[in-house]
Motif scaffolding. Structure first.
Motif, PDB file in Angstrom:
ATOM      1  N   LEU A 252       0.808  -1.215   0.000  1.00  0.00           N
ATOM      2  CA  LEU A 252       0.000   0.000   0.000  1.00  0.00           C
ATOM      3  C   LEU A 252       0.850   1.278   0.000  1.00  0.00           C
ATOM      4  CD1 LEU A 252      -2.751  -1.129   2.544  1.00  0.00           C
ATOM      5  CD2 LEU A 252      -2.742  -1.345   0.065  1.00  0.00           C
ATOM      6  N   GLY A 253       2.154   1.108  -0.135  1.00  0.00           N
ATOM      7  CA  GLY A 253       3.018   2.286  -0.200  1.00  0.00           C
ATOM      8  C   GLY A 253       3.010   3.099   1.070  1.00  0.00           C
ATOM      9  N   ILE A 254       3.062   2.421   2.226  1.00  0.00           N
ATOM     10  CA  ILE A 254       3.000   3.124   3.504  1.00  0.00           C
ATOM     11  C   ILE A 254       4.395   3.577   3.967  1.00  0.00           C
ATOM     12  CG2 ILE A 254       2.271   2.972   5.929  1.00  0.00           C
ATOM     13  CD1 ILE A 254      -0.067   2.719   3.972  1.00  0.00           C
ATOM     14  N   TYR A 255       5.352   2.650   3.909  1.00  0.00           N
ATOM     15  CA  TYR A 255       6.696   3.020   4.384  1.00  0.00           C
ATOM     16  C   TYR A 255       7.758   2.216   3.648  1.00  0.00           C
ATOM     17  CZ  TYR A 255       7.126  -1.364   6.996  1.00  0.00           C
ATOM     18  OH  TYR A 255       7.207  -2.696   7.343  1.00  0.00           O
ATOM     19  N   THR A 256       8.990   2.659   3.804  1.00  0.00           N
ATOM     20  CA  THR A 256      10.091   1.901   3.215  1.00  0.00           C
ATOM     21  C   THR A 256      11.308   2.004   4.128  1.00  0.00           C
ATOM     22  OG1 THR A 256      11.339   1.517   1.173  1.00  0.00           O
ATOM     23  CG2 THR A 256      11.051   3.801   1.839  1.00  0.00           C
ATOM     24  N   ILE A 266      12.690   4.082   9.757  1.00  0.00           N
ATOM     25  CA  ILE A 266      11.546   4.057   8.840  1.00  0.00           C
ATOM     26  C   ILE A 266      11.486   5.351   8.038  1.00  0.00           C
ATOM     27  CG2 ILE A 266       9.018   3.925   8.703  1.00  0.00           C
ATOM     28  CD1 ILE A 266      10.354   1.393   9.826  1.00  0.00           C
ATOM     29  N   MET A 267      11.255   5.208   6.739  1.00  0.00           N
ATOM     30  CA  MET A 267      10.928   6.386   5.927  1.00  0.00           C
ATOM     31  C   MET A 267       9.469   6.255   5.525  1.00  0.00           C
ATOM     32  SD  MET A 267      14.350   6.750   3.692  1.00  0.00           S
ATOM     33  CE  MET A 267      14.519   4.982   3.564  1.00  0.00           C
ATOM     34  N   TRP A 268       8.699   7.239   5.876  1.00  0.00           N
ATOM     35  CA  TRP A 268       7.264   7.210   5.585  1.00  0.00           C
ATOM     36  C   TRP A 268       7.022   7.722   4.189  1.00  0.00           C
ATOM     37  CZ3 TRP A 268       4.123   4.602   8.722  1.00  0.00           C
ATOM     38  CH2 TRP A 268       4.572   4.358  10.024  1.00  0.00           C
TER      39      TRP A 268
END
Length: 646
Positions: A252-256, A266-268
């Motif tokens: 869902l493209g939340i974090y990477t 974490i990069m949001w």
RNA sequence: GCCAGUGUAGCUCAGUUGGCCAGAGCAGCUGAUUUGUAAUCAGCUGGUCGGGGGUUCGAAUCCCUCCACUGGCUCCA
């Protein structure tokens, strides 16, 4: 004769020495085949153990939790028997059943030998073979001397260590087939009941959980009375993986995360950032109403402050090493409290200023051991829904209760009902080490917190040795889909830092007092809370939290102008909306939007253009019929504003 | 940190006992199609096989090392 009282109140008489299994047989053969253990006078017993006194009796089968745990405990023994036959000379420590995850493990010392996945399959095979032999589990009372002798001959120093803590006269051995173990029991009647076996993993486990001790090999497994249940269990695990926040977070493209950035950082992504902003909006609204003021503090501070706060002596292991600037040591903050205390101290306070409540979504950095890191649930940089309340002793109970009420309010919004409230207490033997050395204050504040819980009728469990270093706390414990337990939110008392920081307020009679401090984080951290929410909602976030709330799907390019108008109207109403302008068929657009868990799809084609409407489709629910754009917007805005949980 | 496992394209995965230019589906790009409630068709692009070192005529495959990820590290007979 002995009188046996059954759960339904019926009383029947039997010959002394009768066993629960024989009683079951006298009722029905079918029942007897299912009996795993028995509850005799509320104690779990072997179903094959003779009963000589009048007793209450409950037969335990797979349907009862005690039946399952007995079954798994016996499975651990079966596994040990298989391991011993394949690896002679292995030494065993303990092998209990587990609830979370369900199953069992056994800790063992295999010397220099290493166990591989293939070995696990071989052990499973051997277990099946031993199960087919259908050996009985036999209980035997044994003297301490004999027991010690047995394990001395076997050279098993771990069992000898266990024996040291046991009293003579209360020691039993259990045997099945060629395997004998020191064991309190109880066990199931025969190995043949264990029909479906799966060894799940190999792990290292420090002896007695202490990393200074030798690491033993731990084998985990799970067993069932039939293959079907095992298959269902494995299927359920597969399903759980689909709602794992790490998988959903990526989809869902939340974090990477990135190797170059570092572990646990974490990069949001834009979608995740929307969720963060909505959560912060909720927190700010709620805190404003509850009388909090907002503050902002830096991410670092000098060593001297953390010496004052007590973080360096008590919490240093969890902090990043310091950096040196202009000959001074600076630390990344692991907690916001010291900065907040400095804000309290910035101006003189009177009792009229209390309770003084300050809040911040504070960024903190914690050095977690690399092996402890886990998706969003355990990270090294976190954003806390933090606040500190400085109050008088008299104000404490109502302030603490108000914080608990704030929890309940949040939990209602998110539909959180599966959690455990844990009253986390200190451990007296670690005073001065893990906890500040104030035995009286510990007792007093622990009782204060307990009283608030009791008065507020909040169910809770008490746990030793889980307090903060500065005081007791209430933790809200939740479980990730793979069954790991985490503290989601926390409400803590602090009787220590107020004094360390020399925080004071003027009382009505013009003397000075030190305030009590409440640390609280009802929404925990963004990282853990969003990780939890993704699993909780299986990725289907409620409308108000959804990064994209509405997707406009034109049937074809011909209706793009109309779709653009719809999009404009949505945006004007502050609804997060996008348009699917790909030259795809409508079925494809719907599928992709469904998979992206976008709550509303507005489909526009010739019919809608002519009628001035949109066709509404709800994610997971299908076609909801047509409405005018204005009518849809009105309903959607209401749903967002009310933060409907779905 | 320690034990065990994993690491091949943005994603999900194939890659036989070391052997020709490392493959597929999806995604992406280009073109065609203008479509009514969960996948339109065709073509194309894309990979230091986690990094480094070694063994070998030859390594994604074997060895060493580092990194990251995954599961676990008292629920005490």
């Amino acid at each position: 004769m002995v009188k046996i009282t059954f759960p339904d109140g019926a009383v029947r008489e039997y010959q002394p020495g009768i066993t629960a299994l024989e009683i079951a047989k006298s009722i029905s053969e079918g029942l007897a085949k299912k009996v795993l253990a028995a509850s005799v006078n509320d104690q779990v017993w072997d179903a094959t153990r003779p009963i000589y006194n009048d007793s209450t009796l409950k037969l335990l089968t797979w349907n009862e939790a005690e039946g399952k745990s007995t079954f798994w405990h016996s499975s651990a023994h079966l596994m040990a028997e298989a391991v011993e036959s394949i690896f002679p000379g292995v030494k065993f420590w303990v092998g209990p059943p587990t609830q979370n995850p369900p199953g069992f493990y056994y800790d063992m010392d295999l010397g220099d030998r290493k166990i591989t996945e293939e070995d696990l399959r071989a052990i499973e095979k051997k277990m099946t073979e031993l199960s087919r032999q259908n050996n009985s589990y036999i209980r035997k009372d044994i003297s301490k001397k004999e027991a010690v002798q047995y394990f001395e001959e076997k050279g098993d120093e771990y069992k000898l260590d266990l024996l040291q803590s046991l009293d003579d006269g209360a020691i039993t051995f259990y045997s099945q087939g060629n395997f004998t173990d020191l064991c309190r029991g109880p066990h199931i009647p025969q190995t043949g009941l264990i029909k479906a076996i799966k060894l799940t993993n190999i792990a290292g486990a420090y002896w007695k959980g202490d990393e200074n001790n030798k690491q033993l090999t731990r084998l985990y497994g799970i067993t069932f009375p039939n293959q079907k249940e095992l298959d269902e269990y494995l299927q359920m695990l597969e399903e759980a993986k689909k709602r794992d926040h790490r998988k959903l977070g990526k989809e869902l493209g939340i974090y990477t995360m990135d190797d170059d950035v570092g572990q646990g950082l974490i990069m949001w992504l834009p979608n995740g950032t929307v969720i963060i902003e909505e959560l912060e909006k909720l927190a700010k609204e709620t805190e404003l109403k509850a009388g909090y003021k907002r503050v902002v503090t830096p991410h670092i501070a000098k060593e001297s402050m953390y010496l004052t706060s007590g973080h360096l002596p008590y919490y240093a292991d969890s902090m990043y090493p310091p950096m040196e600037v202009d000959g001074e040591k600076y630390y990344l903050k692991s907690m916001n409290c010291p900065h907040h205390h400095k804000i309290f101290a910035a101006e003189p306070k009177s009792y009229r200023d209390l309770p003084y409540r300050i809040a911040e979504y504070g960024t903190v950095y914690r050095y977690e051991q690399s092996g402890e890191l886990f998706g969003l649930m355990r990270v090294r940089c976190l954003h806390m829904n933090d606040a500190h309340i400085y109050c008088t002793r008299e104000q404490f109970a109502s302030e603490f209760r108000a914080v608990n009420e704030m929890y309940q309010k949040y939990f209602k919004i998110f539909g959180i009902d599966k959690y455990v409230m844990r009253l986390s207490l200190h451990s007296a033997d670690k005073l001065g080490k893990k906890y500040v050395n104030e035995p009286e204050l510990w007792k007093e504040t622990e009782e204060m917190v307990r009283q608030v819980l009791i008065e507020s009728n909040i169910p809770y469990v008490e746990v030793q040795d889980e307090a903060a270093f500065y005081g007791p706390k209430i933790d809200v414990q939740i479980f990730s889909v793979i069954g790991r337990e985490f503290t989601l939110a926390t409400n803590q008392v602090d009787f220590s830092q107020g004094r360390s920081f020399k925080l004071q307020y003027t009382t009505p009679d013009n003397s000075t007092e030190t305030p009590l401090i409440i640390h609280r984080a009802p929404l925990g951290t963004h990282e853990r809370f969003i990780g939890f929410l993704l699993e909780h909602y299986a990725g289907k976030l409620p409308l108000w939290l959804s990064p994209v709330q509405v997707k406009v799907l034109p049937i074809s390019d011909k209706f793009m102008d109309y779709a653009q108008n719809v999009l404009e109207s949505l945006k004007n109403a502050d609804i997060r909306a996008e348009i699917d302008d790909r030259p795809e068929k409508i079925g494809r657009k719907i599928r992709d939007t469904e998979l992206a868990r976008i709550p509303y799809m507005l489909i526009v084609g010739e019919k809608e253009v002519n009628e001035g409407t949109i066709a509404i489709r709800r994610q997971g629910k299908g076609d909801l019929g047509s409405k005018t754009v204005d009518a849809f917007i009105e309903a959607a805005v209401e749903e967002i504003k009310a933060r409907v949980a779905e």
